[in-house]
Design a protein around this motif. Structure first.
Motif, PDB file in Angstrom:
ATOM      1  N   ARG A 130      82.197  47.118 116.826  1.00 29.22           N
ATOM      2  CA  ARG A 130      83.331  46.195 116.929  1.00 29.22           C
ATOM      3  C   ARG A 130      82.909  44.872 117.575  1.00 29.22           C
ATOM      4  O   ARG A 130      82.128  44.854 118.516  1.00 29.22           O
ATOM      5  N   ILE A 131      83.436  43.753 117.063  1.00 30.56           N
ATOM      6  CA  ILE A 131      83.271  42.460 117.718  1.00 30.56           C
ATOM      7  C   ILE A 131      84.625  41.811 117.996  1.00 30.56           C
ATOM      8  O   ILE A 131      84.691  40.679 118.431  1.00 30.56           O
ATOM      9  N   LEU A 137      81.167  44.806 112.839  1.00 28.69           N
ATOM     10  CA  LEU A 137      79.872  44.473 112.257  1.00 28.69           C
ATOM     11  C   LEU A 137      79.289  45.695 111.577  1.00 28.69           C
ATOM     12  O   LEU A 137      79.389  46.820 112.097  1.00 28.69           O
ATOM     13  N   GLU A 138      78.673  45.470 110.419  1.00 27.56           N
ATOM     14  CA  GLU A 138      77.868  46.485 109.762  1.00 27.56           C
ATOM     15  C   GLU A 138      76.476  45.930 109.553  1.00 27.56           C
ATOM     16  O   GLU A 138      76.245  44.728 109.668  1.00 27.56           O
ATOM     17  N   LEU A 173      69.901  36.727 112.199  1.00 25.07           N
ATOM     18  CA  LEU A 173      71.005  35.843 111.833  1.00 25.07           C
ATOM     19  C   LEU A 173      70.967  34.564 112.663  1.00 25.07           C
ATOM     20  O   LEU A 173      71.245  33.465 112.144  1.00 25.07           O
ATOM     21  N   ALA A 174      70.634  34.681 113.938  1.00 24.37           N
ATOM     22  CA  ALA A 174      70.544  33.494 114.792  1.00 24.37           C
ATOM     23  C   ALA A 174      69.500  32.521 114.244  1.00 24.37           C
ATOM     24  O   ALA A 174      69.690  31.289 114.280  1.00 24.37           O
ATOM     25  N   ASP A 198      79.045  34.269 107.644  1.00 20.98           N
ATOM     26  CA  ASP A 198      79.649  33.343 108.610  1.00 20.98           C
ATOM     27  C   ASP A 198      80.416  34.094 109.695  1.00 20.98           C
ATOM     28  O   ASP A 198      80.256  33.825 110.888  1.00 20.98           O
ATOM     29  N   GLY A 199      81.260  35.049 109.308  1.00 22.21           N
ATOM     30  CA  GLY A 199      82.046  35.799 110.289  1.00 22.21           C
ATOM     31  C   GLY A 199      81.191  36.608 111.235  1.00 22.21           C
ATOM     32  O   GLY A 199      81.541  36.792 112.411  1.00 22.21           O
ATOM     33  N   ALA A 200      80.052  37.107 110.752  1.00 20.52           N
ATOM     34  CA  ALA A 200      79.165  37.901 111.605  1.00 20.52           C
ATOM     35  C   ALA A 200      78.584  37.073 112.740  1.00 20.52           C
ATOM     36  O   ALA A 200      78.125  37.629 113.742  1.00 20.52           O
ATOM     37  N   ARG A 201      78.615  35.761 112.614  1.00 25.71           N
ATOM     38  CA  ARG A 201      78.053  34.913 113.665  1.00 25.71           C
ATOM     39  C   ARG A 201      78.903  34.927 114.929  1.00 25.71           C
ATOM     40  O   ARG A 201      78.492  34.350 115.959  1.00 25.71           O
ATOM     41  N   LEU A 202      80.064  35.554 114.907  1.00 25.82           N
ATOM     42  CA  LEU A 202      80.803  35.768 116.147  1.00 25.82           C
ATOM     43  C   LEU A 202      79.996  36.619 117.117  1.00 25.82           C
ATOM     44  O   LEU A 202      80.273  36.632 118.323  1.00 25.82           O
ATOM     45  N   ALA A 203      78.997  37.343 116.615  1.00 23.35           N
ATOM     46  CA  ALA A 203      78.116  38.130 117.474  1.00 23.35           C
ATOM     47  C   ALA A 203      77.124  37.256 118.230  1.00 23.35           C
ATOM     48  O   ALA A 203      76.320  37.776 119.014  1.00 23.35           O
ATOM     49  N   ILE A 204      77.170  35.937 118.017  1.00 24.88           N
ATOM     50  CA  ILE A 204      76.282  34.983 118.710  1.00 24.88           C
ATOM     51  C   ILE A 204      77.175  34.007 119.472  1.00 24.88           C
ATOM     52  O   ILE A 204      77.400  32.864 119.032  1.00 24.88           O
ATOM     53  N   PRO A 205      77.758  34.405 120.615  1.00 23.79           N
ATOM     54  CA  PRO A 205      78.738  33.546 121.310  1.00 23.79           C
ATOM     55  C   PRO A 205      78.213  32.158 121.645  1.00 23.79           C
ATOM     56  O   PRO A 205      78.966  31.181 121.603  1.00 23.79           O
TER      57      PRO A 205
END
Length: 403
Positions: A130-131, A137-138, A173-174, A198-205
């Motif tokens: 979860r993010i 995230l998968e 991804l970063a 794009d949405g997965a980049r929420l994992a990079i605050p």
């Protein structure tokens, strides 16, 4: 008409996903596959067992195949199946650590998997991470013609744990997250990549903290190719967020319309501490309403036996198609109910149909409205009905401007 039809997100055809998956299996056999194949219930997966090595199982993720098939002209449909069979990925992924990426997935899809797949203990299915309250995230690999989800089998072949794989994925991804954000409105930015991640980049605050918006970053991911960002002190951006997000959700596959606020390294939903911000831009709340409608559309029937097993009766929500779109449910007059969290609760008071906002009903019920904390979307057990005198007292407070 379901909320998905209302958004015109999926073309229609008198063919279920399960029936389509059987057509894919038939096509595989026509092309010489002789092993066992079966459809995984509640998913868009087909599991093929190697006809020689019976311990070897391959998973074909249909992904967009169903949508592409029903949208295609009749003569082109066999070609759609052939294309996805060619992407069957019947061989291990090489150099997984350098290629793996995190993929954002709506929590409703993860919850459907939890309800339908994980209880069967199927080998290879991963639960994700979860993010946010409505986003997960998968693990995936960006193949030339599709985004392929990663299974336990892939990790085992690469010698990686799931935690190690996520570390590699976020780092990868970063490394590909360089770009200039586009300002759509004053104080409202759009992500520059449009690469399905794009949405997965929420994992990079840190990526969002560096944007320099005023206040805490506020984000919405309306489709898989877009993240919108404004700041908690960007009044123009906050007020524009609803209109831009609901427009962009039609541009590609809808991802998540819940506004999230960055608190430290965690994304949290807009809630009571954000009251001053919401008063300045109340349309923020209606984005969550659209998201709730999508979530209920997928999960409602699957959740009903879950709440029934607890001795509760599920109150079914409805969607009021505005604008703005809102969710509603009938206000309970008895106990033993599982009530979804919706925008409006409707009821008859003194012979007249009326409605009250969710937070007002919560004030009236107090401790008799109990969160079912292992159920998604949010749902509450109602331990008593709302009394007529409480409604009368509520109307007095409303008339005095106290609510």
């Amino acid at each position: 008409m379901g909320i998905r039809d209302w958004f015109r997100r999926r073309p229609t055809l008198d063919l279920t996903i399960e029936q389509f998956a059987q057509r894919v299996i038939d096509a595989a056999r026509a092309n010489g596959f002789t092993g066992k194949a079966r459809i995984v219930p509640g998913t868009q997966q087909i599991r093929f067992r190697d006809p020689v090595d019976r311990d070897k199982v391959f998973v074909l993720y249909l992904g967009n195949a169903y949508d592409d098939y029903v949208a295609a002209e009749f003569e082109a449909r066999p070609g759609v199946i052939a294309r996805y069979l060619a992407l069957g990925n019947m061989t291990p992924i090489t150099d997984l650590a350098s290629r793996i990426l995190p993929k954002a997935t709506p929590s409703r899809d993860v919850e459907a998997r939890v309800l339908n797949v994980l209880p069967m203990k199927l080998n290879g299915v991963l639960a994700g991470r979860r993010i946010g309250p409505t986003l997960a995230l998968e693990l995936a690999v960006d193949e030339p013609k599709q985004v392929r989800l990663i299974t336990e089998n892939d990790l085992a072949q690469a010698g990686l744990t799931e935690a190690e794989a996520f570390d590699h994925a976020i780092a990868n991804l970063a490394a590909r997250s360089v770009g200039t954000w586009k300002e759509l409105r004053p104080g409202l930015l759009r992500s520059p990549w449009a690469d399905y991640f794009d949405g997965a980049r929420l994992a990079i605050p840190d990526l969002f903290r560096r944007l320099g918006v005023r206040g805490d970053p506020i984000v919405v991911a309306p489709n898989r190719n877009t993240v919108l960002v404004t700041g908690s002190q960007e009044l123009a951006g906050l007020r524009a967020l609803h209109g831009v997000a609901t427009e962009l959700m039609h541009e590609d596959r809808t991802l998540d319309l819940t506004p999230l606020r960055l608190a430290g390294d965690q994304w949290r939903p807009i809630s009571d501490p954000d009251l001053e911000m919401v008063q300045q831009a109340p349309s923020l709340l209606f984005l969550s309403s659209v998201q709730s409608a999508l979530d209920w559309e997928l999960l409602l029937d699957q959740l009903e036996p879950v709440v029934r097993a607890r001795g509760l009766v599920l109150v079914r929500p409805e969607t009021l198609r505005g604008p703005p779109l809102m969710t509603s449910a009938e206000l309970p007059t008895c106990s033993g109910l599982a009530l979804p969290q919706v925008d409006l609760l409707t009821f008859v008071h003194e012979g007249n149909p009326t409605a009250i906002a969710w937070f007002k009903a919560a004030l009236l019920l107090g401790p008799d409205l109990v969160l079912l904390d292992d159920v998604f979307p949010p749902m509450y057990e109602v331990r008593r009905g709302i009394r007529p005198e409480e409604i009368t007292a509520l109307r007095v407070l409303e008339a005095r401007g106290l609510l």
